[in-house]
Design an enzyme around this catalytic site. Structure first.
Site, PDB file in Angstrom:
ATOM      1  N   ASP A 263       0.841  -1.190   0.000  1.00  4.50           N
ATOM      2  CA  ASP A 263       0.000   0.000   0.000  1.00  4.50           C
ATOM      3  C   ASP A 263       0.881   1.247   0.000  1.00  4.50           C
ATOM      4  OD1 ASP A 263      -2.622   1.306   0.384  1.00  4.50           O
ATOM      5  OD2 ASP A 263      -1.776   1.871   2.331  1.00  4.50           O
ATOM      6  N   GLU A 292       1.969  -0.143  -4.877  1.00  2.00           N
ATOM      7  CA  GLU A 292       0.947   0.829  -5.272  1.00  2.00           C
ATOM      8  C   GLU A 292       1.661   2.150  -5.533  1.00  2.00           C
ATOM      9  OE1 GLU A 292      -3.306   2.700  -3.772  1.00  2.00           O
ATOM     10  OE2 GLU A 292      -1.737   2.301  -2.317  1.00  2.00           O
TER      11      GLU A 292
END
Length: 534
Positions: A263, A292
């Site tokens: 993330d 990400e």
């Protein structure tokens, strides 16, 4: 040439693939030329690496499958948390000052790892190579991006033993398991942060950033007060996350997990990403670390194996939606592939939607535009990511509507969206170049046109897309010396044929249509002009 519209293409079974298979069965393997020898073994090595060109299926555990024993779990959702019925739709809530978050972040639908296992057959039927789970570690909210303890699994979902069992089940089905690692920040309600916030002498104090310069007393991600950032400059924090043998990253890999999606990886930065990726590879060679990273991807390799390719996503969606003209989109993709490298992009995930975006059926409500985008998703270099529910046409604009519970009532053989998605997955499985092939542009004036190729002529796939609102008739040039003069190219979606003349194709594409062309290796009768080319 007669083109069958994309809307009617679902039922077509590609004849070219059957012809290719028949020819390959009876033909001797021809010797390669000097150009083939220069790349000898490259494509075989790519094929051995599961990370290249994988079909990824993404699941939010709370929203994927209803729990078989929800009554026994009700105590796990104390107020102010709310447990919703599976037929309810998530709606935007109100900000809770005391909790420092939004009310819809603590509304639950009750899915868990056990219920997910019961629906793995659907994931497998979608042709998925990878099952990717949004965060499952112990946290307060439904999305779990506010971690309490990375090493523990949220009890609403299950236990570490359940993760091990899930990994074993997934592997038995020929798939891999990737977890979501949220290592830039934790949750404001986590015991470590609470102790550190309240006690300047806490052993966890230097795990976070505190000071009067921060509006809430601590540095938080994007000013979200529920998400205090970790001090990754602290060696103890890095050891806990990925450095030590019993670290989060390494211990889950030993449990059977095959990789990590990180993330907000851009916030972690090049140096710590590089260390984390090396630690994962040392623990489990061949494991995947995909970040990400919404930035242009070029310089993020090899700090990560792959990125979530937001750049390519934006190009595809704008192209299909009429906001970007084909020639300009072509130049953008050509540059990105040249600068980022095919091997890196093959491991990068190409999603049209996910848990942070509106669903594709909402972004592109016109079906022909949506299907054009999906063809490109499954034919451009990368690993296509299917967000649960989008394969059946679920809609949802913004947070939290795009995180609605899975509509199992729409999983039917007569659902055209499901049939279309499965056709695209089959197309990818049947054509090697779409999984591990190189990319090069097709010379065109008004079309978005490219080729996926290996060192074998029979693997070649040509993609010609007309995203405009007008028909396009033009001549394109294919830069592939092995494609035979006066032989046919066959559209793998519809069966339509076009004759190739000295590397040139005369094509006419109606608005919002795509051709996915493969060489016809033999028209029958036992003859093929491809008999002595690799």
């Amino acid at each position: 040439m007669k083109l069958i519209p994309l809307l009617a293409a679902c039922a077509f079974m590609p004849v070219a693939f059957a012809q290719q298979a028949a020819f390959a069965t009876h033909a001797a393997t021809p010797a390669g030329n000097r150009h083939d020898r220069a790349v000898q073994g490259i494509y075989e090595q790519r094929e051995k690496d599961w990370r290249n060109g994988a079909v990824v299926y993404q699941v939010l555990v709370d929203r994927f499958a209803p729990s078989a024993n929800l009554a026994a779990k009700r105590a796990l959702y104390p107020a102010p948390k709310v447990l919703r019925g599976w037929d309810e739709v998530p709606r935007r809530g109100v900000y809770l000052e005391g909790e420092r978050l939004w009310s819809h972040e603590i509304e639950f639908w009750g899915g868990d790892l056990a219920s997910l296992v019961g629906k793995l057959g659907h994931v497998q039927s979608m042709g998925a190579d990878v099952l990717y789970l949004n965060p499952i570690h112990l946290a307060y909210t439904n999305h779990k991006y506010d971690a309490f303890d990375y090493n523990a699994v949220s009890p609403e979902f299950g236990t570490r033993a359940d993760v091990k069992a899930l990994a074993a089940n997934v592997h038995q089905r020929g798939m891999k398991l990737v977890l979501d690692g949220v290592f830039n920040h934790m949750g404001r309600n986590s015991p470590r942060f609470r102790d550190a916030f309240a006690n300047p002498k806490s052993e966890w104090r230097d795990w976070f950033y505190f000071g009067p310069q921060y509006q809430s007393g601590a540095r938080v991600w994007w000013l979200a007060e529920n998400l205090p950032e970790l001090n990754l400059e602290n060696p103890k924090v890095r050891a806990h996350v990925y450095g030590a043998p019993d670290s989060v990253v390494r211990s889950y890999l030993r449990d059977g997990v095959d990789g990590w999606r990180l993330d907000v990886a851009v916030d972690i930065g090049f140096k710590w990403l590089d260390e984390l990726t090396q630690a994962a590879h040392k623990e489990k060679p061949g494991s995947l670390v995909v970040g990400e990273i919404a930035n242009y991807p070029k310089e993020w390799f090899p700090s990560v194996d792959g990125v979530m390719n937001f750049t390519l996503r934006e190009i595809v969606l704008r192209l299909a939606g009429g906001k970007l003209e084909a020639p300009q989109a072509q130049r953008m993709v050509d540059r990105m592939v040249a600068e980022s490298g095919t091997d890196n992009l093959l491991k990068s995930w190409l999603m049209l939607d996910n848990h942070d975006t509106s669903r594709i059926a909402t972004v592109l409500p016109v079906e022909q535009q949506r299907r054009l985008a999906q063809v490109l998703q499954f034919t451009l270099p990368g690993a296509p990511n299917i967000y649960y529910g989008s394969e059946i046409g679920m809609t949802g604009e913004g947070d939290p509507a795009m995180r609605a519970p899975m509509r199992w009532d729409l999983v039917r053989d007569d659902n055209p969206t499901l049939g279309w998605t499965r056709q695209l997955v089959r197309l990818r499985k049947q054509h090697r170049a779409l999984r591990i092939g190189d990319y090069r542009p097709v010379t065109s004036h008004r079309l978005f046109a490219f080729e996926r190729h290996t060192d074998r002529a029979r693997d070649t796939v040509i993609v010609l897309a007309n995203p405009s609102s007008a028909d396009v008739a033009e001549t394109v040039m294919l830069g592939n010396s092995k494609l035979m003069n006066n032989w046919m190219m066959v559209d793998a979606l519809t069966g339509a044929k076009i004759q190739l003349v000295s590397g040139l194709l005369d094509v006419k594409l109606p608005a919002h249509t795509v051709l996915v062309l493969v060489p016809e290796l033999s028209p029958g009768g036992g003859y093929s002009a491809y008999k002595r080319v690799q």
